[in-house]
Design an enzyme around this catalytic site. Sequence first.
Site, PDB file in Angstrom:
ATOM      1  N   VAL A 182       0.902  -1.146  -0.075  1.00 46.62           N
ATOM      2  CA  VAL A 182      -0.011   0.091   0.132  1.00 46.62           C
ATOM      3  C   VAL A 182       1.074   1.377  -0.047  1.00 46.62           C
ATOM      4  CG1 VAL A 182      -1.839   1.192   1.272  1.00 46.62           C
ATOM      5  CG2 VAL A 182      -1.583  -1.320   1.273  1.00 46.62           C
ATOM      6  N   ASP A 183       0.923   1.874  -0.869  1.00 46.96           N
ATOM      7  CA  ASP A 183       1.834   3.093  -1.175  1.00 46.96           C
ATOM      8  C   ASP A 183       0.874   4.425  -1.387  1.00 46.96           C
ATOM      9  OD1 ASP A 183       4.157   4.670  -1.853  1.00 46.96           O
ATOM     10  OD2 ASP A 183       4.354   3.874  -3.862  1.00 46.96           O
ATOM     11  N   SER A 184       1.520   5.348  -0.603  1.00 42.77           N
ATOM     12  CA  SER A 184       0.749   6.603  -0.557  1.00 42.77           C
ATOM     13  C   SER A 184       1.220   7.403  -1.788  1.00 42.77           C
ATOM     14  CB  SER A 184       0.864   7.553   0.685  1.00 42.77           C
ATOM     15  OG  SER A 184       2.426   7.606   0.846  1.00 42.77           O
TER      16      SER A 184
END
Length: 308
Positions: A182-184
């Site tokens: 999960v990459d902002s």
Amino acid sequence: MAIYLDIIWFLNFCIDLLLLLLTAIVLKRNLVKWRLLLGALLASSVLFLVVTPFSSIYYHPMFKLAFSTCIVVTTFGFRRFSYFIQNLLTFYFVSFICGGGLIALHFFFNNEMVILNGVVTTKSTGLGTPISWLLVLIGFPVIWFLSKKRFELIEVRKVKYEEIVDVDLFILDRHLKLKGLVDSGNQLQDPLTKKPVMIIDMNNLQNKFPKSIVQQAKHPEMIGDQSLEMECGWEEKLCIIPYRGIGQVNQFIIGIRPDKVVVTLENGDELDSSNVIVGLNFTNLSSEGDFNCILHPQMLIQGKKRLA
């Protein structure tokens, strides 16, 4: 003084409908449409009690608690006590936020409201003032929208962006089990549908896709090339997504519309995040092989919790 009960009832019905819908959005509940409509209809029907000789019952706190309980159970059902309490408290919370916002705006714009002996009174007719109607027709949807966005922002901050999750990707007859980060920093969206884009590493997954798809993923400019023989069903799932990285000119990436995407979190919860586009990428995402896809944070925010 003439009171147009039908108009007031319809406005109450619309407001109750939006409040119940916002409650479901905050809790990520899968709503049944007929239950939502029935709940809003029940909530707005209390208006008819106010204009009867039994109106005094409406102002009793126990009646309000019992009535709101019926509304919540009608809309969301009753599975267990903790599920019901969460629904009820969130419904109150959402109502207080939207209602408080309307009262604040009314005080700000309206000078016809006065307080006599602790009771709020207005100097208006049964039709209300223009400011009152503007607040209901315009102010409430605006407050509802801003509240929804604020809840989403709070949820974004709760997401653990360094978390690696299990991802099950279903495309036609293919089932891929992936590890996703999960990459902002991944804010890529399809410019047409505004769907979030998850990126998968094709270096070790190209054998899971037809050769024609792999060829087009390596050379996006070949999309639509009639010389490539496409397997049945794949061509209609293809799309092309423009993007631009830091220090790069505009580029394109081949995307696929999946049939289903299921994200399994660390706590075991499963999210149906099928409203997404899968971007096919040949850049090595993890040098250590910890993950082979990068998830858009909206996939966790907008994903619907699957029931066991």
